[in-house]
Design a protein around this motif. Structure first.
Motif, short mmCIF file in Angstrom:
data_model
loop_
_atom_site.label_atom_id
_atom_site.label_comp_id
_atom_site.label_asym_id
_atom_site.label_seq_id
_atom_site.Cartn_x
_atom_site.Cartn_y
_atom_site.Cartn_z
N UNK A 79 -0.52 -3.94 -4.91
CA UNK A 79 -0.92 -3.45 -6.23
C UNK A 79 -1.49 -2.04 -6.17
N UNK A 80 -2.18 -1.73 -5.06
CA UNK A 80 -2.80 -0.40 -4.96
C UNK A 80 -1.79 0.68 -4.61
N UNK A 81 -0.91 0.41 -3.64
CA UNK A 81 0.03 1.44 -3.20
C UNK A 81 1.20 1.60 -4.18
N UNK A 82 1.77 0.50 -4.64
CA UNK A 82 2.90 0.60 -5.56
C UNK A 82 2.49 1.04 -6.95
N UNK A 83 1.21 1.00 -7.27
CA UNK A 83 0.74 1.47 -8.56
C UNK A 83 0.56 2.97 -8.64
N UNK A 84 0.68 3.68 -7.52
CA UNK A 84 0.53 5.12 -7.51
C UNK A 84 1.81 5.80 -8.02
N UNK A 85 1.65 6.81 -8.83
CA UNK A 85 2.81 7.50 -9.40
C UNK A 85 3.64 8.20 -8.33
N UNK A 86 2.96 8.80 -7.33
CA UNK A 86 3.69 9.47 -6.26
C UNK A 86 4.53 8.50 -5.43
N UNK A 87 4.06 7.27 -5.32
CA UNK A 87 4.80 6.25 -4.58
C UNK A 87 5.93 5.69 -5.43
N UNK A 88 5.64 5.40 -6.69
CA UNK A 88 6.63 4.78 -7.57
C UNK A 88 7.83 5.68 -7.79
N UNK A 89 7.64 6.99 -7.76
CA UNK A 89 8.74 7.92 -7.97
C UNK A 89 9.53 8.22 -6.70
N UNK A 90 9.17 7.57 -5.59
CA UNK A 90 9.87 7.78 -4.32
C UNK A 90 10.49 6.45 -3.88
N UNK A 91 11.77 6.22 -4.15
CA UNK A 91 12.38 4.91 -3.83
C UNK A 91 12.33 4.57 -2.35
N UNK A 92 12.48 5.56 -1.47
CA UNK A 92 12.42 5.27 -0.04
C UNK A 92 11.04 4.77 0.37
N UNK A 93 10.01 5.39 -0.19
CA UNK A 93 8.66 4.95 0.13
C UNK A 93 8.39 3.56 -0.43
N UNK A 94 8.93 3.26 -1.59
CA UNK A 94 8.78 1.92 -2.16
C UNK A 94 9.46 0.89 -1.26
N UNK A 95 10.64 1.23 -0.74
CA UNK A 95 11.34 0.31 0.17
C UNK A 95 10.54 0.08 1.45
N UNK A 96 9.93 1.14 1.97
CA UNK A 96 9.12 0.98 3.19
C UNK A 96 7.93 0.07 2.93
N UNK A 97 7.26 0.26 1.80
CA UNK A 97 6.09 -0.57 1.48
C UNK A 97 6.51 -2.02 1.27
N UNK A 98 7.62 -2.23 0.57
CA UNK A 98 8.09 -3.60 0.36
C UNK A 98 8.55 -4.24 1.67
N UNK A 99 9.12 -3.44 2.57
CA UNK A 99 9.52 -3.98 3.87
C UNK A 99 8.30 -4.44 4.67
N UNK A 100 7.23 -3.64 4.66
CA UNK A 100 6.00 -4.05 5.35
C UNK A 100 5.36 -5.24 4.66
N UNK A 101 5.45 -5.29 3.32
CA UNK A 101 4.93 -6.45 2.60
C UNK A 101 5.69 -7.72 3.00
N UNK A 102 7.02 -7.62 3.09
CA UNK A 102 7.82 -8.77 3.52
C UNK A 102 7.48 -9.17 4.94
N UNK A 103 7.29 -8.18 5.80
CA UNK A 103 6.93 -8.46 7.20
C UNK A 103 5.58 -9.17 7.28
N UNK A 104 4.63 -8.79 6.44
CA UNK A 104 3.32 -9.42 6.47
C UNK A 104 3.36 -10.85 5.95
N UNK A 105 4.35 -11.19 5.11
CA UNK A 105 4.45 -12.55 4.58
C UNK A 105 4.93 -13.54 5.62
N UNK A 106 5.49 -13.07 6.73
CA UNK A 106 6.03 -13.98 7.73
C UNK A 106 4.95 -14.74 8.48
#
Length: 356
Positions: free
Chosen positions: A192-219
């Motif tokens: 919620x903190x990182x994906x809520x930032x405008x600089x992050x939301x406007x960068x699809x590659x950075x969003x994918x990296x954050x979501x990939x780490x989020x998925x990795x942490x769910x394991x």
């Protein structure tokens, strides 16, 4: 008792299926494409796992790993990825305000007629349709955050309700659930903190990296290795220092490894990249970056303490064994007053000449 185990097993999996279907429904609503309903076919894997578990395990859990939670991750994670990658959340506040005004107008119009309909039960279906329409009109960001929150809550509640395996006790399960509560709060704060930032939301590659780490942490949620206490067999204790250390301190090492390599370590790297490279600096981001750094340092410190303590525990028995051999080799008159820190081994035929 077996019936209660099967009931918990089926109810938990039913909650998983219903939540994943809500996620798929939200994806089809946002994307406007009914083909996304094909994501619901992933629930067939959970259905197959349920049949196999009931047939071969009588609803009982597995050791070390929970297939139901892992398949639940497979079902819901793609929907959350699609919702997070979707754009169009700019006018969330305006939409929410218009929705609340629309609902208030409907409640204010003709309350006498509404009360009659409630009493007679004539318009229940229409009320349900209005309720579903209001839910679908809720802001996309609110929906996605709500799915994240309920997802993490269902992971904890589901792990609690699912029958435990043969190698984990109730005390270890309560310890695992307490760990999951803190882990879930940290993961939710990260997304919620990182994906809520405008600089992050406007960068699809950075969003994918954050979501990939989020998925990795769910394991880490399907695993329960961090609370298992293993008694090392004698064959392992004779294979060297490293193997014996990993065997006797396995639960602590798993806890350290999960934090450093799955959660706090990757989260710290992402937050440092946001601060240093993307120049995204705010109070909460800096605070949680410092928190992740302290957790990683404390876990590394704990690893050093465990290694030193294990080395000391190996050193003392060896010294005691040497003292025992010296005691047996001394003349009988000089043995008085000498204490043996460890229990003496029985005297064999080879040492019978030392016995007075």
């Amino acid at each position: 008792m077996e019936g209660l185990v099967l009931l918990n097993d089926l109810v938990t999996r039913l909650l998983f299926v219903l939540h994943s279907l809500v996620g798929v429904w939200r994806v089809t609503k946002v994307k406007g494409d009914p083909w996304y309903w094909l994501l619901a076919l992933l629930n067939l894997l959970l259905f197959l796992e349920t049949v196999l578990t009931v047939k071969f395990k009588r609803g009982r859990g597995y050791n070390w790993f929970s297939p139901a939670i892992f398949l639940y991750l497979i079902n819901i994670v793609p929907s959350l990825w699609l919702l997070e990658m979707h754009h169009g959340t700019q006018y969330c506040d305006v939409q929410s305000e218009g929705l609340s005004q629309n609902i208030s107008r409907r409640e204010d119009t003709d309350p006498t007629l509404m009360s009659k309909e409630k009493v007679n039960g004539v318009n229940i279906i229409e009320t349900a349709k209005v309720f579903v329409h209001n839910l679908s009109a809720v802001c996309e960001t609110t929906w996605t955050l709500g799915l994240h929150q309920t997802f993490l809550l269902l992971l904890i509640i589901g792990r609690w309700l699912l029958p435990i395996g043969g190698t984990i006790t109730r005390d270890q399960l309560s310890e695992l659930l307490l760990m999951f509560v803190g882990t879930a709060a940290d993961i939710l704060e990260f997304t919620s903190e990182t994906l809520g930032l405008n600089n992050v939301r406007n960068n699809p590659k950075l969003v994918c990296i954050i979501l990939a780490l989020w998925t990795w942490s769910m394991l880490q949620f399907p695993l329960d290795l961090a609370v298992h206490h293993i008694e090392c067999p004698l064959a392992v204790t004779r294979r060297g220092y490293i193997k014996q250390f990993f065997c006797q301190c396995s639960s602590s090492l798993w806890n350290i490894g999960i934090s450093v390599f799955i959660q706090d370590g990757p989260f710290l790297v992402v937050r440092l990249i946001l601060i240093t490279y993307f120049k995204v600096i705010n109070q909460m981001l800096v605070f949680f970056a410092v928190k992740n750094f302290l957790v990683v340092v404390l876990h590394l410190y704990r690893l050093v303490v465990l290694a030193l303590g294990f080395r000391a525990s190996l050193r003392h028995p060896s010294e005691a064994t040497n003292a025992e051999h010296r005691y047996l080799a001394q003349p009988s008159g000089s043995k008085e007053g000498l204490s043996i820190p460890l229990r003496a081994s029985p005297v064999t035929s080879e040492d019978s000449h030392l016995t007075p």
